[in-house]
Design a protein around this motif. Structure first.
Motif, PDB file in Angstrom:
ATOM      1  N   MET A  19       0.809  -1.205   0.000  1.00 46.91           N
ATOM      2  CA  MET A  19       0.000   0.000   0.000  1.00 46.91           C
ATOM      3  C   MET A  19       0.850   1.267   0.000  1.00 46.91           C
ATOM      4  O   MET A  19       0.356   2.347  -0.326  1.00 46.91           O
ATOM      5  CB  MET A  19      -0.931   0.012   1.222  1.00 46.91           C
ATOM      6  N   LEU A  20       2.141   1.135   0.336  1.00 45.56           N
ATOM      7  CA  LEU A  20       3.054   2.276   0.333  1.00 45.56           C
ATOM      8  C   LEU A  20       3.993   2.279  -0.862  1.00 45.56           C
ATOM      9  O   LEU A  20       4.724   3.260  -1.065  1.00 45.56           O
ATOM     10  CB  LEU A  20       3.875   2.285   1.625  1.00 45.56           C
ATOM     11  N   ALA A  21       3.989   1.221  -1.645  1.00 43.05           N
ATOM     12  CA  ALA A  21       4.883   1.106  -2.795  1.00 43.05           C
ATOM     13  C   ALA A  21       4.224   1.730  -4.021  1.00 43.05           C
ATOM     14  O   ALA A  21       3.873   1.047  -4.985  1.00 43.05           O
ATOM     15  CB  ALA A  21       5.243  -0.357  -3.046  1.00 43.05           C
ATOM     16  N   THR A  22       4.060   3.044  -3.991  1.00 43.25           N
ATOM     17  CA  THR A  22       3.351   3.756  -5.061  1.00 43.25           C
ATOM     18  C   THR A  22       4.322   4.530  -5.941  1.00 43.25           C
ATOM     19  O   THR A  22       5.455   4.833  -5.541  1.00 43.25           O
ATOM     20  CB  THR A  22       2.349   4.752  -4.451  1.00 43.25           C
ATOM     21  N   LEU A  23       3.863   4.884  -7.119  1.00 41.27           N
ATOM     22  CA  LEU A  23       4.693   5.689  -8.019  1.00 41.27           C
ATOM     23  C   LEU A  23       4.905   7.092  -7.469  1.00 41.27           C
ATOM     24  O   LEU A  23       5.909   7.734  -7.778  1.00 41.27           O
ATOM     25  CB  LEU A  23       4.041   5.758  -9.396  1.00 41.27           C
ATOM     26  N   GLU A  24       3.963   7.566  -6.669  1.00 40.76           N
ATOM     27  CA  GLU A  24       4.155   8.877  -6.042  1.00 40.76           C
ATOM     28  C   GLU A  24       5.347   8.843  -5.086  1.00 40.76           C
ATOM     29  O   GLU A  24       6.107   9.806  -4.992  1.00 40.76           O
ATOM     30  CB  GLU A  24       2.893   9.286  -5.279  1.00 40.76           C
ATOM     31  N   GLN A  25       5.501   7.733  -4.367  1.00 39.18           N
ATOM     32  CA  GLN A  25       6.612   7.598  -3.438  1.00 39.18           C
ATOM     33  C   GLN A  25       7.918   7.225  -4.139  1.00 39.18           C
ATOM     34  O   GLN A  25       8.991   7.612  -3.703  1.00 39.18           O
ATOM     35  CB  GLN A  25       6.282   6.528  -2.393  1.00 39.18           C
ATOM     36  N   PHE A  26       7.817   6.451  -5.226  1.00 43.75           N
ATOM     37  CA  PHE A  26       9.000   5.957  -5.925  1.00 43.75           C
ATOM     38  C   PHE A  26       8.861   6.222  -7.428  1.00 43.75           C
ATOM     39  O   PHE A  26       8.718   5.293  -8.231  1.00 43.75           O
ATOM     40  CB  PHE A  26       9.171   4.457  -5.662  1.00 43.75           C
ATOM     41  N   PRO A  27       8.902   7.491  -7.833  1.00 41.80           N
ATOM     42  CA  PRO A  27       8.632   7.832  -9.233  1.00 41.80           C
ATOM     43  C   PRO A  27       9.675   7.338 -10.223  1.00 41.80           C
ATOM     44  O   PRO A  27       9.387   7.226 -11.422  1.00 41.80           O
ATOM     45  CB  PRO A  27       8.582   9.370  -9.206  1.00 41.80           C
ATOM     46  N   THR A  28      10.888   7.042  -9.771  1.00 45.52           N
ATOM     47  CA  THR A  28      11.949   6.633 -10.700  1.00 45.52           C
ATOM     48  C   THR A  28      12.181   5.123 -10.706  1.00 45.52           C
ATOM     49  O   THR A  28      13.077   4.645 -11.384  1.00 45.52           O
ATOM     50  CB  THR A  28      13.272   7.335 -10.331  1.00 45.52           C
ATOM     51  N   VAL A  29      11.383   4.381  -9.955  1.00 48.19           N
ATOM     52  CA  VAL A  29      11.572   2.934  -9.845  1.00 48.19           C
ATOM     53  C   VAL A  29      10.713   2.207 -10.872  1.00 48.19           C
ATOM     54  O   VAL A  29       9.530   2.535 -11.050  1.00 48.19           O
ATOM     55  CB  VAL A  29      11.224   2.451  -8.421  1.00 48.19           C
ATOM     56  N   ASP A  30      11.295   1.241 -11.536  1.00 49.08           N
ATOM     57  CA  ASP A  30      10.556   0.403 -12.485  1.00 49.08           C
ATOM     58  C   ASP A  30       9.402  -0.280 -11.739  1.00 49.08           C
ATOM     59  O   ASP A  30       9.603  -0.871 -10.675  1.00 49.08           O
ATOM     60  CB  ASP A  30      11.502  -0.651 -13.074  1.00 49.08           C
ATOM     61  N   THR A  32       7.935  -2.973 -12.146  1.00 51.31           N
ATOM     62  CA  THR A  32       8.090  -4.406 -11.900  1.00 51.31           C
ATOM     63  C   THR A  32       8.775  -4.669 -10.558  1.00 51.31           C
ATOM     64  O   THR A  32       8.549  -5.705  -9.934  1.00 51.31           O
ATOM     65  CB  THR A  32       8.903  -5.081 -13.019  1.00 51.31           C
ATOM     66  N   HIS A  33       9.597  -3.720 -10.132  1.00 59.55           N
ATOM     67  CA  HIS A  33      10.290  -3.887  -8.854  1.00 59.55           C
ATOM     68  C   HIS A  33       9.407  -3.490  -7.671  1.00 59.55           C
ATOM     69  O   HIS A  33       9.760  -3.775  -6.521  1.00 59.55           O
ATOM     70  CB  HIS A  33      11.571  -3.053  -8.847  1.00 59.55           C
ATOM     71  N   LEU A  34       8.281  -2.836  -7.958  1.00 60.91           N
ATOM     72  CA  LEU A  34       7.342  -2.479  -6.894  1.00 60.91           C
ATOM     73  C   LEU A  34       6.244  -3.522  -6.726  1.00 60.91           C
ATOM     74  O   LEU A  34       5.536  -3.518  -5.723  1.00 60.91           O
ATOM     75  CB  LEU A  34       6.693  -1.121  -7.198  1.00 60.91           C
ATOM     76  N   ASP A  35       6.116  -4.409  -7.688  1.00 57.91           N
ATOM     77  CA  ASP A  35       5.057  -5.417  -7.655  1.00 57.91           C
ATOM     78  C   ASP A  35       5.191  -6.287  -6.400  1.00 57.91           C
ATOM     79  O   ASP A  35       6.259  -6.857  -6.128  1.00 57.91           O
ATOM     80  CB  ASP A  35       5.137  -6.289  -8.903  1.00 57.91           C
ATOM     81  N   TRP A  36       4.094  -6.402  -5.647  1.00 58.59           N
ATOM     82  CA  TRP A  36       4.159  -7.110  -4.374  1.00 58.59           C
ATOM     83  C   TRP A  36       4.507  -8.581  -4.534  1.00 58.59           C
ATOM     84  O   TRP A  36       5.307  -9.134  -3.765  1.00 58.59           O
ATOM     85  CB  TRP A  36       2.844  -6.984  -3.606  1.00 58.59           C
TER      86      TRP A  36
END
Length: 298
Positions: A19-30, A32-36
């Motif tokens: 729920m915290l792994a959002t593009l707003e928090q991590f705009p430069t991260v691919d 696929t690496h945020l996928d739970w």
């Protein structure tokens, strides 16, 4: 080292809740690496690689046991139990009024797990930080100041099966507002005072092991508190000059600083034992999430 020597391993990891792994928090991260599902498998692989005796995790997402796909605690707990023989205790965030979030609503919390082969469960205790801090404050501005967060702590008393020695494992995840370090100190004091009292209930030789995300660095008030027993909270002027401070927060800090000094005196009277020989290091150079890993001796 053989388990009979008293050695045991501790694995500490903030796993980053979905729920915290959002593009707003991590705009430069691919993405696929945020996928739970991908990150979950990596976390469990890391645990399986080390097979530590004790695990402390933060940002473990749960929906209160409703069985939904967002209840990641159930996933993690199930694999740890069936694949590796761990038992688990968990506490979800609790707000200032003493209540959490209803079932079905995703929220984060902290986990302590242990290998049943190495440790026997004795008891556990939840530490609801905001309600306890509010109870220490004499005025509404202070209560509003320290009651905003919903952070929690978790304590688990375990008995080493071969030595019979009691270990109290402590985990928490402190507020991340670095502009208000006095709040971090207050939260840490509440958790560690509870840990000292809990350890005292289980005999004079109970050891205390802390695995936590303190959102702090060496030189901070929290670091000083945990290494020397003196939190030395910042002055009202320091807190008031921070960019987020206001007159009401400065007033709150004045009252809270007195409460913190009282807590400091109380916690200094409690006998805190730390395991000797603890070291934390990254065991490999593989490109994967970096937990903290160490061995302790009792």
């Amino acid at each position: 080292a053989p388990a009979a020597s008293g050695d045991f391993s501790v694995f500490q990891f903030n796993i980053l809740a979905d729920m915290l792994a959002t593009l707003e928090q991590f705009p430069t991260v691919d993405t696929t690496h945020l996928d739970w599902s991908r990150r979950r498998d990596l976390v469990l692989q890391e645990v399986g690689y080390h097979l530590p005796d004790i695990i402390t995790l933060q940002e473990v997402q749960s929906t209160g046991g409703d069985g939904s796909a967002n209840d990641h605690l159930a996933e993690i707990e199930g694999v740890l139990r069936t694949a590796h023989g761990y038992s688990t205790r968990y506490v979800r965030k609790v707000r200032w009024h003493g209540h959490g979030w209803p079932p079905g609503v995703a929220q984060i919390g902290n986990v302590i797990s242990w290998r049943d082969e190495a440790f026997e469960f004795i008891a556990h205790k939840e530490v609801h930080i905001a309600p306890q801090l509010c109870a220490l404050c004499d005025d509404e501005p202070s209560k509003m100041h320290f009651g905003r967060g919903a952070q929690v702590g978790l304590l688990v008393a375990l008995r080493h099966r071969k030595l019979g020695r009691v270990v109290v494992v402590v985990t928490t995840h402190l507020i991340s507002n670095f502009m208000e370090p006095v709040c971090q100190i207050a939260q840490a004091e509440v958790v560690m005072l509870a840990a000292a009292e809990f350890a005292a209930e289980h005999g004079p030789n109970a050891a205390v092991v802390l695995g936590a995300d303190l959102n702090s660095i060496p030189g901070s008030g929290v670091y000083s508190l945990l290494t020397t027993g003196d939190g030395s909270p910042p002055t009202t002027r320091t807190c008031a000059s921070s960019r987020r401070a206001s007159s009401s927060r400065a007033l709150a800090t004045t009252t809270a600083a007195a409460a913190l000094r009282s807590l400091s005196r109380s916690i200094s009277r409690q006998r805190m034992r730390r395991c000797s020989g603890t070291s934390l290091s990254s065991p490999t150079s593989r490109a994967r999430p970096r937990p903290l890993w160490g061995r302790s001796t009792i």
